[in-house]
Design a protein around this motif. Structure first.
Motif, short mmCIF file in Angstrom:
data_model
loop_
_atom_site.label_atom_id
_atom_site.label_comp_id
_atom_site.label_asym_id
_atom_site.label_seq_id
_atom_site.Cartn_x
_atom_site.Cartn_y
_atom_site.Cartn_z
N MET A 1 0.84 -1.18 0.00
CA MET A 1 0.00 0.00 0.00
C MET A 1 0.89 1.24 0.00
O MET A 1 1.86 1.33 0.73
N THR A 2 0.55 2.20 -0.82
CA THR A 2 1.29 3.45 -0.91
C THR A 2 0.67 4.48 0.02
O THR A 2 -0.53 4.70 -0.01
N MET A 3 1.53 5.08 0.84
CA MET A 3 1.05 6.11 1.76
C MET A 3 1.00 7.44 1.01
O MET A 3 1.88 7.73 0.20
N PRO A 4 -0.01 8.27 1.28
CA PRO A 4 -0.07 9.59 0.63
C PRO A 4 1.09 10.45 1.12
O PRO A 4 1.54 10.35 2.25
N ILE A 5 1.59 11.29 0.23
CA ILE A 5 2.66 12.21 0.58
C ILE A 5 2.09 13.33 1.43
O ILE A 5 1.08 13.93 1.07
N GLN A 6 2.74 13.61 2.54
CA GLN A 6 2.32 14.70 3.41
C GLN A 6 3.11 15.95 3.04
O GLN A 6 4.33 15.94 3.10
N LEU A 7 2.42 16.98 2.60
CA LEU A 7 3.09 18.23 2.28
C LEU A 7 3.08 19.12 3.51
O LEU A 7 2.06 19.26 4.18
N GLU A 8 4.23 19.70 3.79
CA GLU A 8 4.33 20.59 4.93
C GLU A 8 4.29 22.03 4.45
O GLU A 8 4.71 22.32 3.34
N THR A 9 3.82 22.90 5.31
CA THR A 9 3.78 24.33 5.01
C THR A 9 4.48 25.08 6.13
O THR A 9 4.22 24.83 7.30
N ILE A 10 5.37 25.97 5.72
CA ILE A 10 6.07 26.84 6.65
C ILE A 10 5.65 28.27 6.33
O ILE A 10 5.65 28.66 5.16
N VAL A 11 5.30 29.03 7.36
CA VAL A 11 4.96 30.44 7.17
C VAL A 11 5.92 31.26 8.03
O VAL A 11 6.01 31.04 9.24
N LEU A 12 6.64 32.17 7.38
CA LEU A 12 7.55 33.07 8.08
C LEU A 12 7.05 34.49 7.93
O LEU A 12 6.66 34.90 6.83
N ARG A 13 7.11 35.24 9.02
CA ARG A 13 6.73 36.66 9.00
C ARG A 13 7.92 37.45 9.53
O ARG A 13 8.44 37.14 10.59
N ARG A 14 8.31 38.46 8.79
CA ARG A 14 9.40 39.34 9.21
C ARG A 14 9.03 40.77 8.83
O ARG A 14 8.46 41.00 7.77
N THR A 15 9.41 41.71 9.69
CA THR A 15 9.18 43.12 9.40
C THR A 15 10.52 43.81 9.26
O THR A 15 11.42 43.61 10.09
N PHE A 16 10.66 44.58 8.20
CA PHE A 16 11.89 45.29 7.88
C PHE A 16 11.65 46.80 7.95
O PHE A 16 10.60 47.28 7.53
N ASP A 17 12.62 47.52 8.44
CA ASP A 17 12.54 48.98 8.55
C ASP A 17 12.92 49.59 7.21
O ASP A 17 13.96 50.22 7.06
N ALA A 18 12.08 49.33 6.23
CA ALA A 18 12.29 49.83 4.86
C ALA A 18 10.94 49.84 4.15
O ALA A 18 10.01 49.13 4.55
N SER A 19 10.85 50.64 3.11
CA SER A 19 9.60 50.74 2.35
C SER A 19 9.31 49.44 1.59
O SER A 19 10.22 48.65 1.31
N VAL A 20 8.04 49.25 1.26
CA VAL A 20 7.65 48.09 0.46
C VAL A 20 8.42 48.07 -0.85
O VAL A 20 8.89 47.02 -1.29
N GLU A 21 8.56 49.23 -1.47
CA GLU A 21 9.26 49.29 -2.76
C GLU A 21 10.70 48.79 -2.63
O GLU A 21 11.19 48.05 -3.49
N ARG A 22 11.38 49.19 -1.56
CA ARG A 22 12.78 48.78 -1.37
C ARG A 22 12.89 47.28 -1.09
O ARG A 22 13.77 46.60 -1.63
N VAL A 23 12.01 46.75 -0.26
CA VAL A 23 12.06 45.33 0.07
C VAL A 23 11.67 44.49 -1.15
O VAL A 23 12.31 43.48 -1.44
#
Length: 122
Positions: free
Chosen positions: A1-23
């Motif tokens: 029997m083949t087991m289903p592949i488990q996909l993992e999800t990673i979510v990273l949040r970071r804030t930078f002291d720069a404008s959206v345009e620069r980042v």
């Protein structure tokens, strides 16, 4: 029997002291990206291809001197300036696929600073 592949999800949040345009530019300008894109351990990536647009591709090579490099290939699915980038990334070493993921990078203005939300699934 083949087991289903488990996909993992990673979510990273970071804030930078720069404008959206620069980042956003740090992600979409070849010279800017090559200054920070690394696999760690002080090993910079070498940008081999760089075409940030829907249907475009970025290829970055990583590896220690004398070692076969890993290639990270990103195929861009969605590019919304200063807002969002979505790409499928494949990492290959010695001809073997080591990882396949879907990455979404969101850019949010937070009172003149920029919050990035990076979601990596696969």
């Amino acid at each position: 029997m083949t087991m289903p592949i488990q996909l993992e999800t990673i979510v990273l949040r970071r804030t930078f002291d720069a404008s959206v345009e620069r980042v956003y530019r740090a992600w979409t300008d070849r010279n800017s990206l090559s200054k920070w894109w690394t696999c760690g351990d002080g090993l910079p990536g070498m940008v081999l291809e760089f075409d940030v647009r829907v249907g475009g591709r970025m290829v970055v090579s990583f590896g220690a001197p004398g070692e076969e490099p890993s290639l990270n290939t990103s195929d861009f699915l969605e590019v919304v300036p200063d807002r969002r980038i979505v790409f499928n990334m494949t990492r290959v070493k010695a001809g073997v696929v080591r990882a396949e993921t879907r990455c979404t990078v969101e850019f949010h203005d937070r009172d003149g600073k920029t919050e990035i939300i990076l979601t990596d699934s696969g």
